[in-house]
Write an enzyme that holds these catalytic residues in place. Structure first.
Site, PDB file in Angstrom:
ATOM      1  N   SER A 256      51.985  -5.662  11.114  1.00  0.00           N
ATOM      2  CA  SER A 256      51.121  -4.659  10.433  1.00  0.00           C
ATOM      3  C   SER A 256      51.882  -3.783   9.573  1.00  0.00           C
ATOM      4  O   SER A 256      53.083  -4.089   9.334  1.00  0.00           O
ATOM      5  CB  SER A 256      50.640  -3.511  11.503  1.00  0.00           C
ATOM      6  OG  SER A 256      51.746  -3.126  12.160  1.00  0.00           O
ATOM      7  N   LYS A 257      51.414  -3.032   8.797  1.00  0.00           N
ATOM      8  CA  LYS A 257      52.123  -2.151   7.884  1.00  0.00           C
ATOM      9  C   LYS A 257      53.238  -1.214   8.591  1.00  0.00           C
ATOM     10  O   LYS A 257      54.471  -1.248   7.938  1.00  0.00           O
ATOM     11  CB  LYS A 257      51.249  -1.244   6.945  1.00  0.00           C
ATOM     12  CG  LYS A 257      50.414  -2.023   6.064  1.00  0.00           C
ATOM     13  CD  LYS A 257      49.962  -0.974   4.712  1.00  0.00           C
ATOM     14  CE  LYS A 257      49.267  -1.614   3.648  1.00  0.00           C
ATOM     15  NZ  LYS A 257      48.012  -1.463   3.423  1.00  0.00           N
TER      16      LYS A 257
END
Length: 493
Positions: A256-257
């Site tokens: 994920s970010k």
RNA sequence: GCCCCCAUCGUCUAGUGGCCCAGGACGGGGCCCUCUCAAGGCCCAAACAGCGGUUCGAGUCCGCUUGGGGGCACCA
């Protein structure tokens, strides 16, 4: 494996930075194409104008080039099936969407986004599956045509059969049967006139003669729809291969970010364009991503050519893989060690220049054999060898003092070593090591103690390439100068 | 909520019914080499998620459970 030449493609959307997943999605179809003597294509899927980010396509192209994943046809180089940017193929999709309408397999829809949202919310509130309610499906075709001609906004939806089922197949997972009732009247052509993925990719893959569609597993659930669309046109579907996702290092959840930010804190990154700055080689990165999802039984340090020779699509694995940066380091180090001296020198030079050091090429070439096997990343050359390119070194006084000795004793050792070194015609391992080892013996000290003092004096650090080889490159004059300076420092302690 | 996919050491994986008391690699531990740090060599610990079937025989086939992942947009 069947070695008939294939046509494969990497079809990214230019909506963000190029990450490891994209790189692997490009690598496998590339390997398959090269393995079979086929063709590999780059196609830009930029039909979501709002999400397209400027520069993303360029980053993709540069990333592929850096990795050595070269394509035979693409937006910047052209080819027989162009254009290779979907926004430049509007008319093609328009024509094909209407063809489906004529065939009775699709229909224009005039529903507003607001109404659709409302319907969806009601369905969810009633615990029903959100899906198109079919309002425009029953419209009289001639009526619909007139409204379109009058300029009314519309989309074109696929007319999913209400009954029956469809069989689709993934090469790694086998056939799956899906009830048509579970499928929706999906939008194929948007009201801005551009197609959705479900139309664009199917049309392009067919027109571009793609034989093997290798893509992310997020497409697995829509494969039945895709097969419907393809068959509605009367085409044969390609072989589908869905790649599993990369999980974060813990194995819990996908990258994920947030996770990307964590990686950067650790000196790692999941973005291809960061890899070079971090000192990673294309060979290392490639080897790393190649083996996440592809099982080779033994011998896993592979060059791109090795991969091409050994690639077999049947050896891809369908299960998700957790990324592991330690393994990237391992592959990177292994590939650095395999580089020829001149190649490694050329790759290292930018990292020295980045630190505003003046690099003398012949010196650099001589340093390479001393540091090659110590490098995990290319920028590791700095801690090991930056001092070679500095006029002076600043050893910490306490690091000049040998373990178990006082400053005065260390100074004494340094004076005796200086005497020996001064007497040599030149300093190199052959001339300097024997007498200094004799000194170690004579003083009854350990080699670490004596050589440690000299290492700190000459290199300014406690960790360095081998001492005698380093002194040879530095040269007698500077060595003597630095040992003298060290003695002065020790005397003042 | 519904649909789909996946499941071997901590991690990436080999294994396509007997060759597996499960092999390799990374990481970890130990030893050797050694002027530091590496590299290299040798050795060790470490897994078939669970439960039912099928079969003479199951890591390998089937079902269920559990766990994980993905999808349900006029985004790709």
């Amino acid at each position: 494996m069947d070695l008939k030449p294939v046509r494969t493609r990497f079809a990214p959307s230019p909506t963000g930075r190029m990450h490891l997943g994209s790189a692997r999605s490009a690598l496998y179809p590339f390997l398959l194409a090269r393995r079979t003597g086929g063709t590999f294509i780059l196609r830009i899927e930029d039909t979501d104008v709002k999400r397209t980010v400027p520069g993303a396509e360029q980053e993709l192209i540069e990333g592929l080039r850096w990795l050595g994943i070269n394509y035979d046809e693409g937006p910047d180089i052209g080819g027989p099936c162009g254009p290779y940017r979907q926004t430049e193929r509007r008319e093609i999709y328009h024509t094909h969407a209407w063809k489906l309408v004529e065939l009775g397999r699709a229909f224009p829809c005039f529903c507003t986004a607001e109404r659709l949202d409302k319907v969806r919310q009601e369905q969810m509130a009633n615990k029903q599956n959100p899906r198109y309610d079919g309002a425009c499906r029953a419209l009289d075709p001639e009526d619909a045509r007139r409204r379109v001609a009058a300029g009314e906004k519309y989309v074109i939806r696929f007319k999913m059969p209400k009954e029956g089922s469809i069989q689709s197949a993934d090469l790694l997972r086998g056939p799956i049967t899906t009830d048509n009732a579970a499928l929706d009247d999906t939008v194929l052509l948007k009201s801005d006139g551009l197609p959705t993925y479900h139309l664009a990719a199917m049309v392009d893959d067919h027109l571009m003669g793609i034989t093997h569609v290798i893509r992310g597993s997020e497409w697995l659930p829509s494969m039945p729809l895709h097969v419907h669309v393809i068959r509605a046109f009367g085409w044969d579907e390609p072989q589908f291969v869905h790649l599993s996702v990369f999980l974060k290092p813990s194995g819990k959840g996908k990258m994920s970010k947030r996770e990307a930010a964590e990686a950067i804190k650790d000196g790692h990154s999941i973005f291809v364009s960061d890899m070079k700055d971090l000192g990673y080689t294309p060979e290392g990165v490639l080897n790393w991503i190649a083996l996440m999802g592809w099982g080779v039984s033994e011998g896993d340090v592979l060059t791109l050519d090795d991969m091409i020779a050994r690639f077999d699509i049947n050896n891809l694995t369908p299960s998700p893989a957790a990324i592991n940066f330690a393994k990237l380091d391992h592959f990177n180090g292994a590939h650095i060690r395999a580089l020829r001296t001149d190649d490694l020198a050329a790759r290292l030079k930018p990292y020295f220049l980045r630190e505003h050091l003046t690099v003398d090429d012949p010196t650099l070439t001589r340093i390479i054999p001393l540091i090659r096997e110590r490098l995990v990343t290319l920028d590791d050359c700095l801690p090991f060898a930056a001092w070679f390119f500095r006029a002076t070194v600043q050893p910490k006084p306490e690091e000049l003092v040998a373990k178990g000795l006082t400053a005065a004793q260390s100074a004494d050792v340094a004076r005796k070593a200086l005497e020996i070194l001064s007497a040599l015609p030149e300093i190199n391992p052959a001339t300097a090591e024997p007498p200094l080892r004799a000194l170690v013996e004579r003083l009854g000290l350990g080699p670490n103690q004596v050589f440690g003092i000299l290492r700190a004096a000459v290199t300014g650090q406690t960790v360095s390439p081998p001492l005698f080889e380093s002194m040879e490159i530095v040269g007698k004059e500077k060595v003597l100068e630095r040992v003298k300076k060290a003695i002065e420092i020790l005397e003042k302690m």
